[in-house]
Enzyme design. Structure first.
Site, PDB file in Angstrom:
ATOM      1  N   LEU A 163      40.317  35.446  36.543  1.00  0.00           N
ATOM      2  CA  LEU A 163      41.226  34.300  36.487  1.00  0.00           C
ATOM      3  C   LEU A 163      40.610  33.195  35.629  1.00  0.00           C
ATOM      4  O   LEU A 163      39.410  32.962  35.744  1.00  0.00           O
ATOM      5  CB  LEU A 163      41.496  33.779  37.904  1.00  0.00           C
ATOM      6  CG  LEU A 163      42.374  34.728  38.752  1.00  0.00           C
ATOM      7  CD1 LEU A 163      42.412  34.282  40.194  1.00  0.00           C
ATOM      8  CD2 LEU A 163      43.788  34.831  38.172  1.00  0.00           C
ATOM      9  N   HIS A 181      28.518  32.113  37.117  1.00  0.00           N
ATOM     10  CA  HIS A 181      28.422  32.341  38.568  1.00  0.00           C
ATOM     11  C   HIS A 181      27.251  33.286  38.816  1.00  0.00           C
ATOM     12  O   HIS A 181      27.223  34.381  38.232  1.00  0.00           O
ATOM     13  CB  HIS A 181      29.695  32.996  39.105  1.00  0.00           C
ATOM     14  CG  HIS A 181      30.936  32.195  38.824  1.00  0.00           C
ATOM     15  ND1 HIS A 181      31.455  31.300  39.736  1.00  0.00           N
ATOM     16  CD2 HIS A 181      31.752  32.141  37.741  1.00  0.00           C
ATOM     17  CE1 HIS A 181      32.544  30.742  39.210  1.00  0.00           C
ATOM     18  NE2 HIS A 181      32.737  31.233  38.004  1.00  0.00           N
ATOM     19  N   ALA A 237      38.766  38.659  41.771  1.00  0.00           N
ATOM     20  CA  ALA A 237      38.877  38.228  40.377  1.00  0.00           C
ATOM     21  C   ALA A 237      37.505  37.903  39.818  1.00  0.00           C
ATOM     22  O   ALA A 237      36.741  37.165  40.445  1.00  0.00           O
ATOM     23  CB  ALA A 237      39.766  36.990  40.294  1.00  0.00           C
ATOM     24  N   HIS A 254      37.057  28.150  30.596  1.00  0.00           N
ATOM     25  CA  HIS A 254      37.626  29.473  30.291  1.00  0.00           C
ATOM     26  C   HIS A 254      39.080  29.401  29.815  1.00  0.00           C
ATOM     27  O   HIS A 254      39.983  29.888  30.495  1.00  0.00           O
ATOM     28  CB  HIS A 254      37.490  30.436  31.472  1.00  0.00           C
ATOM     29  CG  HIS A 254      37.732  29.856  32.846  1.00  0.00           C
ATOM     30  ND1 HIS A 254      38.870  29.163  33.170  1.00  0.00           N
ATOM     31  CD2 HIS A 254      36.985  29.873  33.967  1.00  0.00           C
ATOM     32  CE1 HIS A 254      38.803  28.794  34.431  1.00  0.00           C
ATOM     33  NE2 HIS A 254      37.673  29.207  34.935  1.00  0.00           N
ATOM     34  N   HIS A 290      39.047  23.992  36.432  1.00  0.00           N
ATOM     35  CA  HIS A 290      39.754  25.281  36.465  1.00  0.00           C
ATOM     36  C   HIS A 290      41.224  24.942  36.273  1.00  0.00           C
ATOM     37  O   HIS A 290      41.872  24.442  37.196  1.00  0.00           O
ATOM     38  CB  HIS A 290      39.521  26.033  37.785  1.00  0.00           C
ATOM     39  CG  HIS A 290      40.168  27.389  37.778  1.00  0.00           C
ATOM     40  ND1 HIS A 290      39.446  28.556  37.691  1.00  0.00           N
ATOM     41  CD2 HIS A 290      41.475  27.752  37.772  1.00  0.00           C
ATOM     42  CE1 HIS A 290      40.282  29.586  37.644  1.00  0.00           C
ATOM     43  NE2 HIS A 290      41.516  29.130  37.700  1.00  0.00           N
ATOM     44  N   ASP A 348      31.665  32.612  32.123  1.00  0.00           N
ATOM     45  CA  ASP A 348      32.373  32.837  33.383  1.00  0.00           C
ATOM     46  C   ASP A 348      32.003  34.196  33.955  1.00  0.00           C
ATOM     47  O   ASP A 348      32.824  34.824  34.638  1.00  0.00           O
ATOM     48  CB  ASP A 348      33.895  32.694  33.218  1.00  0.00           C
ATOM     49  CG  ASP A 348      34.613  32.623  34.564  1.00  0.00           C
ATOM     50  OD1 ASP A 348      33.971  32.267  35.568  1.00  0.00           O
ATOM     51  OD2 ASP A 348      35.816  32.940  34.594  1.00  0.00           O
ATOM     52  N   LYS A 374      32.997  20.093  39.516  1.00  0.00           N
ATOM     53  CA  LYS A 374      33.977  21.136  39.188  1.00  0.00           C
ATOM     54  C   LYS A 374      35.223  20.959  40.027  1.00  0.00           C
ATOM     55  O   LYS A 374      35.148  20.902  41.262  1.00  0.00           O
ATOM     56  CB  LYS A 374      33.376  22.523  39.441  1.00  0.00           C
ATOM     57  CG  LYS A 374      34.322  23.701  39.196  1.00  0.00           C
ATOM     58  CD  LYS A 374      34.582  23.936  37.716  1.00  0.00           C
ATOM     59  CE  LYS A 374      35.654  25.001  37.483  1.00  0.00           C
ATOM     60  NZ  LYS A 374      35.135  26.367  37.545  1.00  0.00           N
ATOM     61  N   HIS A 422      29.048  28.132  31.607  1.00  0.00           N
ATOM     62  CA  HIS A 422      29.898  28.445  32.782  1.00  0.00           C
ATOM     63  C   HIS A 422      29.430  29.772  33.359  1.00  0.00           C
ATOM     64  O   HIS A 422      29.705  30.836  32.806  1.00  0.00           O
ATOM     65  CB  HIS A 422      31.376  28.544  32.373  1.00  0.00           C
ATOM     66  CG  HIS A 422      32.292  28.760  33.540  1.00  0.00           C
ATOM     67  ND1 HIS A 422      33.422  27.993  33.748  1.00  0.00           N
ATOM     68  CD2 HIS A 422      32.266  29.638  34.574  1.00  0.00           C
ATOM     69  CE1 HIS A 422      34.033  28.407  34.849  1.00  0.00           C
ATOM     70  NE2 HIS A 422      33.348  29.418  35.369  1.00  0.00           N
ATOM     71  N   HIS A 472      31.158  40.561  41.299  1.00  0.00           N
ATOM     72  CA  HIS A 472      31.655  40.974  42.622  1.00  0.00           C
ATOM     73  C   HIS A 472      31.215  42.413  42.816  1.00  0.00           C
ATOM     74  O   HIS A 472      31.172  43.176  41.846  1.00  0.00           O
ATOM     75  CB  HIS A 472      33.182  40.917  42.677  1.00  0.00           C
ATOM     76  CG  HIS A 472      33.751  39.542  42.605  1.00  0.00           C
ATOM     77  ND1 HIS A 472      33.919  38.739  43.715  1.00  0.00           N
ATOM     78  CD2 HIS A 472      34.183  38.805  41.553  1.00  0.00           C
ATOM     79  CE1 HIS A 472      34.446  37.581  43.348  1.00  0.00           C
ATOM     80  NE2 HIS A 472      34.616  37.585  42.032  1.00  0.00           N
ATOM     81  N   ARG A 527      25.957  33.528  42.306  1.00  0.00           N
ATOM     82  CA  ARG A 527      25.988  33.858  43.740  1.00  0.00           C
ATOM     83  C   ARG A 527      24.619  33.591  44.399  1.00  0.00           C
ATOM     84  O   ARG A 527      23.820  32.835  43.876  1.00  0.00           O
ATOM     85  CB  ARG A 527      26.429  35.310  43.979  1.00  0.00           C
ATOM     86  CG  ARG A 527      27.570  35.839  43.106  1.00  0.00           C
ATOM     87  CD  ARG A 527      28.852  35.065  43.220  1.00  0.00           C
ATOM     88  NE  ARG A 527      29.956  35.762  42.553  1.00  0.00           N
ATOM     89  CZ  ARG A 527      31.068  35.194  42.169  1.00  0.00           C
ATOM     90  NH1 ARG A 527      31.270  33.894  42.334  1.00  0.00           N
ATOM     91  NH2 ARG A 527      32.035  35.886  41.591  1.00  0.00           N
TER      92      ARG A 527
HETATM   93  C1  NCD Z   1      35.371  33.362  39.425  1.00  0.00           C
HETATM   94  C2  NCD Z   1      34.524  33.832  40.621  1.00  0.00           C
HETATM   95  O1  NCD Z   1      34.574  35.029  40.949  1.00  0.00           O
HETATM   96  O2  NCD Z   1      33.783  33.029  41.170  1.00  0.00           O
HETATM   97  N1  NCD Z   1      36.365  34.359  39.150  1.00  0.00           N
HETATM   98  C3  NCD Z   1      37.041  34.530  37.999  1.00  0.00           C
HETATM   99  O3  NCD Z   1      37.936  35.386  37.950  1.00  0.00           O
HETATM  100  N2  NCD Z   1      36.767  33.827  36.920  1.00  0.00           N
HETATM  101  C4  NCD Z   1      35.973  32.026  39.729  1.00  0.00           C
HETATM  102  C5  NCD Z   1      36.556  31.334  38.514  1.00  0.00           C
HETATM  103  O4  NCD Z   1      35.832  30.871  37.634  1.00  0.00           O
HETATM  104  O5  NCD Z   1      37.794  31.267  38.434  1.00  0.00           O
HETATM  105 ZN    ZN Z   2      34.197  30.685  36.727  1.00  0.00          ZN
END
Ligand code: NCD
Ligand code: ZN
Length: 348
Positions: A219, A15, A263, A174, A136, A247, A99, A13, A251, A17
């Site tokens: 989150l 991210h 988040a 998560h 999620h 996860d 997803k 899992h 940011h 970007r």
């Molecule tokens: C994730 C994101 O920033 O893309 N944020 C997070 O708090 N985990 C999205 C997600 O997996 O909920």
């Molecule tokens: Zn995530």
């Protein structure tokens, strides 16, 4: 000096970007993990095979060619996803799952699902074509307390999906609560869960004691200590239903240190080290390899990796931030703190 060698792990899992952020984060992942499940919550989201292939190329282009990284792509389920989209995804070797984001549940979830029943034909197609559903698991009702949203989702939504589609492979992503752990443990083998490093290392005091600490805000939100303990127990139990999914959700620092902070925790820079800290604290380092390197691959019906990585027990200091562009920064989880496990550079 103490050290441990593991079969090379995968991140189930992640991210990453696009653009400058992708270039900043991707090699942190690539130096540790052979594969990663790439989350599709871009703006606009990755909803079809053609978009996923373009995104996969951007990731591969940004990743160091020194490593043999394999980004496993995921499609974002929307109210407009069709049965044909599922068939095309099942036929594509690049796509590994869909997803489900309940609309409004988290970052870039606005195009997510508003009515679960309306996508039942899509779940039926996924079940038929053996395509996993990644979830999620939080409800979005304004009157449900944020700390209860995962538990209520399991009671009201996930149990219903599982009841109607008993052989659909589902990953509850998560997980953050004792109730989620119990649901997964009691379910058949086609139901599994990922666990993040922050949910193993911290409870909700991390966000709120001594001032608001936005870099611990993700989150589903961190829960109270009894839940963290249940997660550590599950992760270190050797139960193959629980596996590694960071996860890691980068940011820009100024968008987290904000009156309406984003988040997501950035953990990819030291993901396997952070898990090693958590497993070491539970005296369960012998259980790390199964969790990090075997169970996820088995669930996704992919071969286990054959390369290895080595971690040494040695202190090192986490940077305060990583530059993303001339003017922007990314603050990692545990910024400026000392970690006790360190990845040796080479994969062998
Ligand atoms: C994730 C994101 O920033 O893309 N944020 C997070 O708090 N985990 C999205 C997600 O997996 O909920
Ligand atoms: Zn995530």
């Amino acid at each position: 000096m103490q050290q441990i060698t593991l079969t090379q792990p995968d991140d189930w899992h992640l991210h990453v970007r696009t653009g400058d952020m992708l270039k900043t984060v991707i090699n942190h992942t690539v130096r540790q993990f052979a594969r990663a499940i790439i989350m599709p919550n871009l703006q606009p989201p990755v909803t079809n095979v053609a978009q996923a292939l373009i995104y996969q190329q951007e990731i591969l282009h940004a990743a160091s060619s020194q490593y043999n990284f394999n980004p496993l792509m995921v499609l974002y389920l929307t109210n407009s996803t069709t049965v044909e989209d599922v068939r095309l995804a099942a036929d594509s070797s690049a796509i590994h799952a869909f997803k489900l984001y309940p609309a409004g549940a988290t970052t870039n979830s606005a195009q997510g699902i508003t009515d679960l029943k309306a996508v039942f034909p899509i779940f039926a197609a996924m079940e038929e074509h053996n395509v996993p559903l990644l979830v999620h698991g939080e409800v979005t009702d304004a009157d449900i307390d944020i700390f209860d949203r995962e538990r209520v989702f399991i009671e009201q939504k996930l149990s219903v999906i599982h009841l109607h589609f008993p052989t659909l492979r589902i990953v509850l992503e998560h997980v953050t609560t004792r109730e989620a752990v119990q649901f997964v443990q009691q379910a058949p083998d086609n139901i599994a869960a990922t666990i993040t490093p922050q949910h193993l290392l911290y409870n909700r005091n991390a966000i709120l004691v001594g001032g608001i600490k936005p870099h611990y805000y993700c989150l589903p939100i961190l829960k109270r200590e009894t839940h963290r303990e249940a997660l550590v127990k599950a992760a270190t139990s050797g139960n193959p239903k629980f596996f590694l999914g960071t996860d890691s959700a980068p940011h820009l620092s100024h968008l987290k240190e904000n009156s309406c902070g984003c988040a997501g925790c950035y953990s990819a820079y030291a993901a396997i080290e952070l898990y090693a800290e958590a497993f070491d604290a539970a005296s369960a380092l012998d259980k790390l390899e199964g969790f990090a390197s075997f169970y996820g691959a088995d669930f996704y019906q992919l071969p286990r990796n054959t390369q290895h990585i080595t971690l040494e027990k040695t202190d090192w200091q986490v940077p305060d931030n990583y530059p993303v562009s001339d003017k922007t920064r990314l603050t990692p989880l545990k910024a400026g703190e000392t970690l006790h496990w360190k990845l040796k550079e080479s994969v062998a």
